[in-house]
Write a protein that holds these residues in place. Sequence first.
Motif, PDB file in Angstrom:
ATOM      1  N   ARG A 185       0.865  -1.033   0.055  1.00 57.12           N
ATOM      2  CA  ARG A 185      -0.033   0.054  -0.007  1.00 57.12           C
ATOM      3  C   ARG A 185       0.843   1.155   0.039  1.00 57.12           C
ATOM      4  N   THR A 186       2.105   1.251   0.133  1.00 57.55           N
ATOM      5  CA  THR A 186       3.044   2.274   0.385  1.00 57.55           C
ATOM      6  C   THR A 186       3.760   2.742  -0.989  1.00 57.55           C
ATOM      7  N   VAL A 187       3.543   3.880  -1.082  1.00 59.71           N
ATOM      8  CA  VAL A 187       4.196   4.639  -2.434  1.00 59.71           C
ATOM      9  C   VAL A 187       5.638   5.410  -2.203  1.00 59.71           C
ATOM     10  N   ALA A 188       5.712   5.376  -0.782  1.00 63.78           N
ATOM     11  CA  ALA A 188       7.249   6.371  -0.612  1.00 63.78           C
ATOM     12  C   ALA A 188       7.574   5.970   0.874  1.00 63.78           C
ATOM     13  N   LEU A 189       8.816   5.833   1.007  1.00 63.01           N
ATOM     14  CA  LEU A 189       9.613   5.882   2.294  1.00 63.01           C
ATOM     15  C   LEU A 189      10.328   6.787   2.509  1.00 63.01           C
ATOM     16  N   HIS A 190      10.430   7.641   3.680  1.00 59.63           N
ATOM     17  CA  HIS A 190      11.045   8.896   3.740  1.00 59.63           C
ATOM     18  C   HIS A 190      12.069   8.690   5.227  1.00 59.63           C
ATOM     19  N   ALA A 243       2.566   3.624 -12.829  1.00 60.99           N
ATOM     20  CA  ALA A 243       3.084   4.906 -12.681  1.00 60.99           C
ATOM     21  C   ALA A 243       2.792   5.732 -11.442  1.00 60.99           C
ATOM     22  N   ASP A 244       1.529   5.650 -11.254  1.00 63.80           N
ATOM     23  CA  ASP A 244       0.874   6.648 -10.198  1.00 63.80           C
ATOM     24  C   ASP A 244       0.954   5.910  -8.723  1.00 63.80           C
ATOM     25  N   ALA A 245       1.661   4.540  -8.891  1.00 63.13           N
ATOM     26  CA  ALA A 245       1.695   3.845  -7.546  1.00 63.13           C
ATOM     27  C   ALA A 245       3.191   3.468  -7.551  1.00 63.13           C
ATOM     28  N   GLU A 246       4.134   4.091  -7.813  1.00 65.25           N
ATOM     29  CA  GLU A 246       5.555   3.690  -8.155  1.00 65.25           C
ATOM     30  C   GLU A 246       6.033   3.847  -6.355  1.00 65.25           C
ATOM     31  N   LEU A 247       6.789   2.910  -6.081  1.00 67.02           N
ATOM     32  CA  LEU A 247       7.332   2.900  -4.895  1.00 67.02           C
ATOM     33  C   LEU A 247       8.877   3.737  -4.804  1.00 67.02           C
ATOM     34  N   ARG A 248       8.930   4.646  -4.130  1.00 68.55           N
ATOM     35  CA  ARG A 248      10.210   5.493  -4.198  1.00 68.55           C
ATOM     36  C   ARG A 248      10.580   5.404  -2.719  1.00 68.55           C
ATOM     37  N   VAL A 249      12.128   5.678  -2.260  1.00 71.26           N
ATOM     38  CA  VAL A 249      12.633   5.690  -1.257  1.00 71.26           C
ATOM     39  C   VAL A 249      13.465   7.011  -1.410  1.00 71.26           C
ATOM     40  N   HIS A 250      13.304   7.869  -0.162  1.00 68.16           N
ATOM     41  CA  HIS A 250      13.770   9.094  -0.157  1.00 68.16           C
ATOM     42  C   HIS A 250      14.618   9.231   1.209  1.00 68.16           C
ATOM     43  N   GLY A 290      17.069  -1.668  -8.581  1.00 67.54           N
ATOM     44  CA  GLY A 290      16.116  -0.910  -9.474  1.00 67.54           C
ATOM     45  C   GLY A 290      14.949  -0.037  -8.849  1.00 67.54           C
ATOM     46  N   VAL A 291      15.163   0.140  -7.413  1.00 70.99           N
ATOM     47  CA  VAL A 291      14.334   0.899  -6.534  1.00 70.99           C
ATOM     48  C   VAL A 291      14.662   2.385  -6.986  1.00 70.99           C
ATOM     49  N   PRO A 292      13.678   3.156  -7.186  1.00 70.53           N
ATOM     50  CA  PRO A 292      13.946   4.726  -7.418  1.00 70.53           C
ATOM     51  C   PRO A 292      14.324   5.027  -6.053  1.00 70.53           C
ATOM     52  N   VAL A 293      15.530   5.968  -6.043  1.00 69.67           N
ATOM     53  CA  VAL A 293      15.874   6.428  -4.609  1.00 69.67           C
ATOM     54  C   VAL A 293      16.338   7.705  -4.719  1.00 69.67           C
ATOM     55  N   SER A 294      16.354   8.632  -3.824  1.00 67.53           N
ATOM     56  CA  SER A 294      17.092   9.898  -3.910  1.00 67.53           C
ATOM     57  C   SER A 294      17.616  10.317  -2.610  1.00 67.53           C
ATOM     58  N   VAL A 295      18.646  11.045  -2.796  1.00 64.92           N
ATOM     59  CA  VAL A 295      19.651  11.142  -1.513  1.00 64.92           C
ATOM     60  C   VAL A 295      19.709  12.809  -1.472  1.00 64.92           C
TER      61      VAL A 295
END
Length: 281
Positions: free
Chosen positions: A176-181, A213-220, A251-256
């Motif tokens: 159910r999660t779309v982002a982890l911060h 695309a609107d439910a992509e899981l991203r890590v920040h 392959g997990v989208p991640v931003s630092v």
Amino acid sequence: ALKVAAAGAVAGATTEVLLLAASSTPARRHVLFFPGDAQMRRAEMEADLRHGTFELAHHSLDDTLPRVQAAFGGDAHVWAVRPQRMVYQFACYQQFARVSLIGAAEYDGDTPKAGEALGSLLEGVLAQAIEEKTVDAAASGLPLVLAGFSKGCVVLNQLLAELGAGAPAARALIARTVALHFIDGGNGSERGAFYGEAPALDALGEAATGRAADAELRVHVHSSPYMLESPKAPWIRAERDAFAAGLRARGVPVSVLEYFEDEPPSLERHFEVLGALRVAN
């Protein structure tokens, strides 16, 4: 205004949850925010002369949640999930993880506390908020954003440990999660500011695969010099970099993202990261 809800957590204990409902409609997401050491209600901090949190009262939950909502958008319901205990100024999330007397976590994927407890907690507070008409019935189907600040990141790390062990409740929550911060995370001056074990990263990579695309899981990952240059935990930068690299390799989208990087380490700046968050909704 913040509303208070209490719901069952683990072993008959209760976890206090504060809700700052979306200020615009329709609401589009839930942000589950796990605060760090010292962060309590403003009145609690102002009265805490003995343990010194009164000096940080301007970073209370009453002050922080509007900043978090400003970052994630007025269409976010923001829920602050409080630790079960505060020992002096130390947050102890013992309802979700195995922790020391001052809240440092020892992650154990084979003891599924975080996934089961968070799933039950969210179900309970949502039902209560819908019944009280604080949120509408559609809120039960909104995607989740999980955001840990400082010590609060141990909850996210324990959830990842359970995900790596294949725990069904953790898998359901991440689905159910779309982002982890991870916001200037730490683990009480112990190792484990980031949980980078291969099974957990593999499972997160699998969870991120094939999503719309609107439910992509991203890590920040959000960092300041307070943690990256901490003499008490000089390993945090290496943990962060290895965590991000491991996610990218799967392959997990991640931003630092770094904040106040040209300034010396500062406890005040550590808290001010919450007001400076760069979030793409």
